[in-house]
Scaffold this active site. Structure first.
Site, short mmCIF file in Angstrom:
data_model
loop_
_atom_site.label_atom_id
_atom_site.label_comp_id
_atom_site.label_asym_id
_atom_site.label_seq_id
_atom_site.Cartn_x
_atom_site.Cartn_y
_atom_site.Cartn_z
N ASP A 53 0.87 -1.17 0.00
CA ASP A 53 0.00 0.00 0.00
C ASP A 53 0.92 1.23 0.00
O ASP A 53 1.93 1.24 0.71
CB ASP A 53 -0.88 -0.01 1.25
CG ASP A 53 -1.77 1.21 1.32
OD1 ASP A 53 -2.59 1.39 0.42
OD2 ASP A 53 -1.62 1.99 2.28
N LYS A 54 0.60 2.23 -0.80
CA LYS A 54 1.52 3.37 -0.93
C LYS A 54 1.57 4.24 0.31
O LYS A 54 2.62 4.39 0.95
CB LYS A 54 1.14 4.24 -2.13
CG LYS A 54 2.11 5.43 -2.34
CD LYS A 54 1.67 6.34 -3.46
CE LYS A 54 0.61 7.33 -3.01
NZ LYS A 54 1.14 8.38 -2.11
N THR A 55 0.43 4.81 0.68
CA THR A 55 0.41 5.82 1.72
C THR A 55 0.68 5.22 3.09
O THR A 55 -0.04 4.32 3.54
CB THR A 55 -0.94 6.55 1.73
OG1 THR A 55 -1.20 7.07 0.43
CG2 THR A 55 -0.93 7.68 2.75
N THR A 79 -2.83 1.96 -4.56
CA THR A 79 -3.02 3.29 -3.99
C THR A 79 -4.35 3.87 -4.46
O THR A 79 -4.87 3.52 -5.52
CB THR A 79 -1.87 4.24 -4.41
OG1 THR A 79 -2.11 5.53 -3.87
CG2 THR A 79 -1.76 4.34 -5.92
N GLY A 80 -4.88 4.75 -3.66
CA GLY A 80 -6.09 5.47 -4.04
C GLY A 80 -5.77 6.74 -4.81
O GLY A 80 -6.68 7.43 -5.28
N LYS A 110 -9.73 -2.79 -2.35
CA LYS A 110 -8.35 -3.27 -2.27
C LYS A 110 -8.29 -4.80 -2.29
O LYS A 110 -7.38 -5.39 -2.88
CB LYS A 110 -7.66 -2.72 -1.02
CG LYS A 110 -7.28 -1.25 -1.14
CD LYS A 110 -6.48 -0.79 0.06
CE LYS A 110 -6.07 0.68 -0.10
NZ LYS A 110 -5.29 1.17 1.06
N ASP A 118 -1.05 -1.00 6.52
CA ASP A 118 -0.98 -0.52 7.90
C ASP A 118 -1.87 -1.31 8.85
O ASP A 118 -1.90 -1.03 10.05
CB ASP A 118 -1.31 0.97 7.98
CG ASP A 118 -2.73 1.28 7.49
OD1 ASP A 118 -3.54 0.34 7.36
OD2 ASP A 118 -3.02 2.46 7.25
N ASP A 132 -6.48 -1.44 5.56
CA ASP A 132 -6.05 -2.47 4.62
C ASP A 132 -6.46 -3.86 5.08
O ASP A 132 -6.03 -4.86 4.49
CB ASP A 132 -4.53 -2.43 4.45
CG ASP A 132 -4.05 -1.12 3.84
OD1 ASP A 132 -4.74 -0.61 2.94
OD2 ASP A 132 -3.01 -0.61 4.27
#
Length: 690
Positions: free
Chosen positions: A371-373, A517-518, A545, A564, A568
């Protein structure tokens, strides 16, 4: 003599932390339930002392070594009397174990050992009473002594492996200094309650989880994070039970005690993981169960063959040797010890295994999805580039306008200016421009900060140099003073400096890297390009996701999801391996099989490396334990007797014990594994164009 952990130590650990000992003490080794290192140590030394005179006054050793033992009244009874004592004292633990196995209808190692020593005991008395021309009291005594030695060494290995729990328990002090209106009082940990105020002096360990109410100190949190670098803690910061303060004292408001502390949560997780199911363990258990019947069948064939061949004494001795040498001792230890060591090794490095199957699957991963963020990035905007004739002046004006704003972009600008040694000055007339930016008066100038809409409203053309920032998906903020464009700032969700190294190491392991990512496709592609990510799924809503993870699994690919652990959760549960990163002390991430304490993507590499090394040790131990029996049982049965090789019972016991020791030593080598390696030579840094 010191020993790693006996029953007293385990009891202390349980009382201190509230964590039960059943899971930790078990680690898949039922035949040692209720036993301790100290018990086997004491039994070994006493039986060893009794075995020496049995050997000295036995006929075979005298004949082989060419000496004559002193003869006196009753000297002929030394071997049978002392041999019987050794059988009753040293062998009782095996007989009791066999009784338990048979009562559970799970005959195994203890049953085989008991059959061997009972056969030896009966044969020895038969020889003493003149029924056979055989004297094997010395073999019976040495057999039991060697078996006790093997079990002592095995129990020491098990105690060392589960010593992670006792080591964690020892991190807590026995007492705490509670602050009251009357002053400071020393109280046991059990007396503390949520809301109490405790004093943690320099060099002392925090007795509980809490929030700093007053004070400033550096805190060593390596017992939780694995990092040796201390972190500063001041008013409002959290502290964790067991961490060490340095350079100052803290007054801490208690937020959790007893089983609610992060330390106790980690201990429960380690204990549960050490006792959790393992596919390799299931295989070893089946092999050990089969081996019992193989040994029993081999022993029966051996007895019948040599008995009918006319060697009745040899038939009984070889029967006992087969039963001893075929004990599934090494098989019983092969997997549980590796599990215990790998789990504690991971815990010491900030890698908590919640599910053994998840760790075993990690070695098969073909794709790791991040996951990016908050995972590859820090999850908060940061100032990454400035374009102006006078960058320092531009930053001073921008920071002065945004100094009192709570907007995340405003905080990023102020923090970026301060990081470059630029302090904001006083401003007046701050005004938020909805959808456009902000405006204030600084040093008599009207300074405005905003995006493209601000420039459009003012009729100002943007700086062409900022077009590349837009293509990289960065947020571009223009600074205008009295109607003149002074320059621009670029703000983005800052990429973690460790991310590129983690991805490069995953590629070196033959694993593809993907990102969910969103954010827009533009932002996602920019991050992927700079980090070398292979596949991207952009503009994915949190609810979608899990579906995105399933798409990556198409074609049977083994996939890990790294997130995180909060929004997720569905994706973590859908992946073959769910990894919660940056969970800190929140060990209750239910959707993840592996929990990483730090927000460091490189720990994902460490988890895969631990999985591969653990599996390798399991296979090595299984191959050795089964291969040893395939070779040793026929030799013990006497297939080489026609060529002059007849394996003595004591040698069989030594071979069996050595097999167990080799398996234990091989498992201990796992401790040398380094989960985090140095940066790859030539590793490229993350591109951060100005």
């Amino acid at each position: 003599m010191n020993h790693p952990m006996d029953e007293t130590d385990a009891g202390h650990a349980n009382a201190a932390t509230g964590v039960g000992g059943s899971a930790a003490g078990h680690i898949g080794h039922d035949h040692h339930a209720g036993h301790s290192v100290a018990m086997f140590r004491d039994k070994f030394w006493l039986t060893f002392a009794l075995t020496i005179p049995v050997l000295v006054w036995s006929g075979d050793p005298q004949h082989w070594l060419g000496y004559a033992a002193p003869v006196f009244a009753g000297s002929a009874l030394i071997p049978p009397i002392l041999g019987t004592i050794v059988f009753l004292y040293g062998g009782l633990v095996f007989l009791r174990g066999a009784k338990t196995e048979l009562a559970d209808r799970q005959p195994g190692m203890m049953t085989l050992i008991s059959l061997a020593i009972v056969v030896s005991f009966v044969t020895s008395w038969a020889g003493t009473l003149g029924l056979f021309q055989v004297e094997i009291w010395w073999e019976l005594a040495t057999l039991i002594t060697i078996m006790l030695l093997g079990h002592w060494l095995e129990m020491r290995s098990i105690a060392q492996a589960r010593g992670a729990l006792s080591a964690l328990a020892e991190l807590l002090p026995d007492t705490a200094e509670r602050l009251t209106d009357a002053g400071t009082e020393t109280v046991p940990l059990g007396s503390l309650a949520v809301g109490d105020l405790v004093l943690v002096r320099p060099g002392a360990r925090a007795p509980v989880d809490g929030v700093v109410a007053e004070g400033l100190a550096d805190v060593d949190e390596s017992m939780i994070t694995g990092e040796s670098v201390t972190v500063p803690r001041a008013a409002g910061d959290n502290v964790i039970a067991g961490t060490v303060t340095a350079g100052g004292s803290l007054r801490v408001r208690v937020s959790a005690v007893g089983e609610e502390t992060a330390l106790s949560g980690i201990m429960r997780m380690v204990a549960a993981a050490q006792a959790s199911a393992s596919r390799a363990q299931a295989l070893a258990d089946r092999a050990a169960a089969i081996l019992f019947y193989v040994a029993l069948g081999s022993g029966t064939v051996t007895l019948l063959f040599w008995w009918l061949d006319g060697d009745r004494e040899g038939a009984l001795v070889r029967l006992a040797t087969v039963l001893v040498i075929a004990c599934p001792h090494a098989l019983g230890l092969a997997i549980p010890l590796v599990i215990a060591i790998s789990t504690s090794l991971g815990a010491r490095n900030g890698l908590l295994v919640k599910n053994r199957i998840a760790l075993e699957r990690a070695r098969e991963l073909q794709v790791v999805i991040f996951d990016k963020t908050g995972t590859l990035t820090k999850g908060q905007p940061a100032l990454v580039a400035v374009s102006a004739a006078d960058e320092s002046e531009l930053l001073r004006l921008a920071a002065s306008v945004e100094a009192d704003s709570e907007h995340p972009l405003a905080r990023a600008i102020v923090a970026g200016a301060k990081a470059r040694g630029i302090e904001p000055t006083a401003s007046a007339g701050f005004e938020s421009l909805a959808g456009r930016g902000a405006r204030a008066t600084v040093d008599g100038q009207v300074v405005a900060i905003g995006g493209p809409r601000l420039l459009a409203d003012l009729g100002i053309e943007p700086d062409p140099a900022t077009e590349a920032w837009g293509r990289d998906g960065r947020t571009v903020l223009h600074v205008v003073a009295d109607g003149q464009l002074l320059g621009a700032l670029a703000v983005e969700d800052e990429i973690r400096p460790e991310s590129a190294e983690a991805i490069e190491q995953l590629h070196a392991m033959g694993i593809k890297v993907a990102m969910i990512t969103g954010d827009s496709q533009l932002v996602a592609d920019s991050v992927a390009r700079r980090l070398g990510i292979d596949e991207v799924a952009a503009q994915v809503l949190p609810a979608d996701k899990a579906a995105a993870v399933r798409r990556f699994q198409e074609g049977g690919r083994k996939v890990a999801m790294v997130g995180d652990g909060v929004n997720d959760a569905p994706a973590l549960a859908t992946a073959d391996v769910g990894i919660a990163i940056g969970a800190g002390t929140d060990v209750a991430v239910e959707s993840a099989g592996i929990v990483l304490v730090r927000s460091d993507p490189r720990d994902v590499v460490g988890a895969i490396r631990l999985s591969r090394a653990t599996y390798s040790k399991m296979i090595q131990n299984l191959v050795w334990a089964t291969g040893y029996n395939l070779i040793a049982i026929p030799i013990a049965a006497g297939v080489l007797v026609p060529w002059g090789l007849d394996l003595p019972m004591a040698v069989g016991a030594i071979a069996m014990s050595l097999s167990t020791i080799i398996v234990a030593a091989n498992a201990q080598l796992l401790r040398r594994l380094t989960l985090r390696r140095s940066p790859i030579v030539g590793s490229r840094p993350v591109s951060q164009p100005a």
